[in-house]
Design a protein around this motif. Structure first.
Motif, PDB file in Angstrom:
ATOM      1  N   ILE A 188      -9.140  -9.587 -13.443  1.00  5.44           N
ATOM      2  CA  ILE A 188      -9.397 -11.016 -13.315  1.00  5.44           C
ATOM      3  C   ILE A 188      -8.779 -11.810 -14.462  1.00  5.44           C
ATOM      4  CG2 ILE A 188     -11.663 -11.133 -14.444  1.00  5.44           C
ATOM      5  CD1 ILE A 188     -10.817 -12.836 -11.149  1.00  5.44           C
ATOM      6  N   GLY A 189      -8.603 -11.172 -15.603  1.00  6.94           N
ATOM      7  CA  GLY A 189      -7.916 -11.816 -16.711  1.00  6.94           C
ATOM      8  C   GLY A 189      -8.751 -12.858 -17.437  1.00  6.94           C
ATOM      9  N   ASP A 190      -8.085 -13.590 -18.302  1.00  2.90           N
ATOM     10  CA  ASP A 190      -8.756 -14.596 -19.126  1.00  2.90           C
ATOM     11  C   ASP A 190      -9.110 -15.825 -18.295  1.00  2.90           C
ATOM     12  OD1 ASP A 190      -8.483 -12.964 -21.352  1.00  2.90           O
ATOM     13  OD2 ASP A 190      -6.527 -13.818 -21.878  1.00  2.90           O
ATOM     14  N   GLY A 191     -10.087 -16.560 -18.799  1.00  5.08           N
ATOM     15  CA  GLY A 191     -10.481 -17.794 -18.142  1.00  5.08           C
ATOM     16  C   GLY A 191     -11.545 -17.626 -17.073  1.00  5.08           C
ATOM     17  N   HIS A 192     -12.039 -16.429 -16.900  1.00  3.83           N
ATOM     18  CA  HIS A 192     -13.076 -16.165 -15.903  1.00  3.83           C
ATOM     19  C   HIS A 192     -14.266 -15.474 -16.559  1.00  3.83           C
ATOM     20  CE1 HIS A 192     -10.511 -17.257 -12.499  1.00  3.83           C
ATOM     21  NE2 HIS A 192      -9.539 -16.621 -13.124  1.00  3.83           N
ATOM     22  N   GLU A 193     -14.702 -16.034 -17.661  1.00  6.05           N
ATOM     23  CA  GLU A 193     -15.784 -15.393 -18.425  1.00  6.05           C
ATOM     24  C   GLU A 193     -17.078 -15.323 -17.621  1.00  6.05           C
ATOM     25  OE1 GLU A 193     -14.714 -13.799 -21.085  1.00  6.05           O
ATOM     26  OE2 GLU A 193     -12.823 -14.776 -20.607  1.00  6.05           O
ATOM     27  N   ASP A 194     -17.304 -16.301 -16.740  1.00  7.84           N
ATOM     28  CA  ASP A 194     -18.508 -16.275 -15.916  1.00  7.84           C
ATOM     29  C   ASP A 194     -18.498 -15.062 -14.982  1.00  7.84           C
ATOM     30  OD1 ASP A 194     -16.285 -17.448 -14.645  1.00  7.84           O
ATOM     31  OD2 ASP A 194     -17.542 -18.651 -13.297  1.00  7.84           O
ATOM     32  N   LEU A 195     -17.356 -14.789 -14.367  1.00  8.80           N
ATOM     33  CA  LEU A 195     -17.243 -13.612 -13.495  1.00  8.80           C
ATOM     34  C   LEU A 195     -17.352 -12.324 -14.292  1.00  8.80           C
ATOM     35  CD1 LEU A 195     -14.463 -14.343 -10.846  1.00  8.80           C
ATOM     36  CD2 LEU A 195     -16.905 -14.041 -10.487  1.00  8.80           C
ATOM     37  N   LYS A 196     -16.720 -12.280 -15.439  1.00 10.29           N
ATOM     38  CA  LYS A 196     -16.797 -11.078 -16.277  1.00 10.29           C
ATOM     39  C   LYS A 196     -18.238 -10.776 -16.655  1.00 10.29           C
ATOM     40  CE  LYS A 196     -12.163 -11.233 -18.228  1.00 10.29           C
ATOM     41  NZ  LYS A 196     -11.358 -11.305 -19.449  1.00 10.29           N
ATOM     42  N   ALA A 197     -19.032 -11.817 -16.920  1.00  9.46           N
ATOM     43  CA  ALA A 197     -20.439 -11.613 -17.259  1.00  9.46           C
ATOM     44  C   ALA A 197     -21.205 -11.035 -16.066  1.00  9.46           C
ATOM     45  CB  ALA A 197     -21.065 -12.929 -17.720  1.00  9.46           C
ATOM     46  N   ILE A 198     -20.917 -11.519 -14.869  1.00 10.46           N
ATOM     47  CA  ILE A 198     -21.566 -11.000 -13.660  1.00 10.46           C
ATOM     48  C   ILE A 198     -21.160  -9.544 -13.439  1.00 10.46           C
ATOM     49  CG2 ILE A 198     -21.639 -11.188 -11.131  1.00 10.46           C
ATOM     50  CD1 ILE A 198     -21.348 -14.289 -11.601  1.00 10.46           C
ATOM     51  N   ASP A 203      -3.480 -11.868  -8.986  1.00 11.72           N
ATOM     52  CA  ASP A 203      -4.803 -11.492  -9.490  1.00 11.72           C
ATOM     53  C   ASP A 203      -5.749 -12.679  -9.372  1.00 11.72           C
ATOM     54  OD1 ASP A 203      -3.718  -9.078 -10.084  1.00 11.72           O
ATOM     55  OD2 ASP A 203      -3.515  -9.447 -12.223  1.00 11.72           O
ATOM     56  N   ASN A 204      -5.738 -13.323  -8.214  1.00 10.06           N
ATOM     57  CA  ASN A 204      -6.589 -14.495  -8.079  1.00 10.06           C
ATOM     58  C   ASN A 204      -8.037 -14.091  -7.866  1.00 10.06           C
ATOM     59  OD1 ASN A 204      -7.284 -14.416  -5.198  1.00 10.06           O
ATOM     60  ND2 ASN A 204      -5.134 -14.933  -4.835  1.00 10.06           N
ATOM     61  N   GLU A 205      -8.894 -15.030  -8.149  1.00 12.30           N
ATOM     62  CA  GLU A 205     -10.333 -14.787  -8.112  1.00 12.30           C
ATOM     63  C   GLU A 205     -10.799 -14.321  -6.739  1.00 12.30           C
ATOM     64  OE1 GLU A 205     -14.262 -17.591  -8.568  1.00 12.30           O
ATOM     65  OE2 GLU A 205     -12.532 -18.032  -9.836  1.00 12.30           O
ATOM     66  N   LYS A 206     -10.314 -14.954  -5.687  1.00  9.98           N
ATOM     67  CA  LYS A 206     -10.783 -14.621  -4.343  1.00  9.98           C
ATOM     68  C   LYS A 206     -10.419 -13.181  -3.964  1.00  9.98           C
ATOM     69  CE  LYS A 206     -11.228 -16.137   0.340  1.00  9.98           C
ATOM     70  NZ  LYS A 206     -11.610 -17.286   1.086  1.00  9.98           N
ATOM     71  N   SER A 207      -9.187 -12.740  -4.258  1.00 12.83           N
ATOM     72  CA  SER A 207      -8.807 -11.377  -3.877  1.00 12.83           C
ATOM     73  C   SER A 207      -9.615 -10.336  -4.656  1.00 12.83           C
ATOM     74  CB  SER A 207      -7.302 -11.140  -4.040  1.00 12.83           C
ATOM     75  OG  SER A 207      -6.931 -11.047  -5.387  1.00 12.83           O
ATOM     76  N   VAL A 208      -9.917 -10.603  -5.923  1.00 11.13           N
ATOM     77  CA  VAL A 208     -10.743  -9.682  -6.710  1.00 11.13           C
ATOM     78  C   VAL A 208     -12.148  -9.631  -6.129  1.00 11.13           C
ATOM     79  CG1 VAL A 208     -11.801  -9.288  -8.968  1.00 11.13           C
ATOM     80  CG2 VAL A 208      -9.390  -9.922  -8.825  1.00 11.13           C
ATOM     81  N   LEU A 209     -12.695 -10.786  -5.794  1.00 12.71           N
ATOM     82  CA  LEU A 209     -14.043 -10.825  -5.222  1.00 12.71           C
ATOM     83  C   LEU A 209     -14.097 -10.159  -3.848  1.00 12.71           C
ATOM     84  CD1 LEU A 209     -15.085 -14.387  -6.388  1.00 12.71           C
ATOM     85  CD2 LEU A 209     -16.114 -12.227  -7.120  1.00 12.71           C
ATOM     86  N   GLU A 210     -13.032 -10.281  -3.077  1.00 12.46           N
ATOM     87  CA  GLU A 210     -12.986  -9.585  -1.781  1.00 12.46           C
ATOM     88  C   GLU A 210     -13.046  -8.084  -1.972  1.00 12.46           C
ATOM     89  OE1 GLU A 210      -9.384 -11.171  -0.089  1.00 12.46           O
ATOM     90  OE2 GLU A 210     -10.434 -12.871   0.832  1.00 12.46           O
TER      91      GLU A 210
END
Length: 150
Positions: free
Chosen positions: A32-42, A92-99
């Motif tokens: 997911i990379g940088d800038g997605h600290e909220d997702l990394k915490a989850i 590496d967009n957020e949606k594809s990682v979440l899928e």
């Protein structure tokens, strides 16, 4: 196979799918990379949830005087491989990682449902699994909601 051996086998399978879940979320955290600290915490919280599940399952396995078979499942290996292949072909967009995370959550949900429905497992083991399953379902729903919002 006697009931104790069968129970240990089922519990080891669940340990292994929790290993797959941990590995999948560790990969997702890196992907997911940088800038997605909220997702990394989850993702980190879910990793911790699976470590807790493994410890509880391991305790039950040891009550049968057996060792934990701490490996990864074949289906989990296929999922991790797919995550790697998909990363090569897509962004590496957020949606594809979440899928991909939701695909993994679907797999662990199915494994727990199958185990809980196993008539050979003792009732107290099913209670432990049901408690873990409730947390897994909550995490699945959270990942699904994030995917839908992405």
């Amino acid at each position: 196979m006697n009931n104790a051996s069968h129970t240990v086998e089922v519990l080891n399978d669940l340990v292994n799918i929790n290993n797959d879940r941990i590995n999948g979320y560790e990969k997702a955290t890196k992907k997911i990379g940088d800038g997605h600290e909220d997702l990394k915490a989850i993702f980190t919280r879910i990793i911790g949830e699976s470590h807790h599940n493994k410890m509880a399952l391991g305790t039950e396995i040891q009550t049968f005087r057996k060792d934990i078979e701490d490996t990864n499942t074949t289906s989990g290996d296929l999922h991790r491989t797919w995550l790697s292949v998909k990363a090569f072909f897509t962004s590496d967009n957020e949606k594809s990682v979440l899928e991909e995370c939701e695909t993994g959550e679907d797999a662990i949900k199915k494994a727990y449902t199958t185990a809980i429905e196993d008539e050979e497992l003792p009732a107290y083991v099913k209670d432990i699994l049901s408690e873990q399953q409730q947390k897994i379902l909550a995490s699945h729903n959270e990942i699904k909601a994030l995917r839908d919002a992405a």
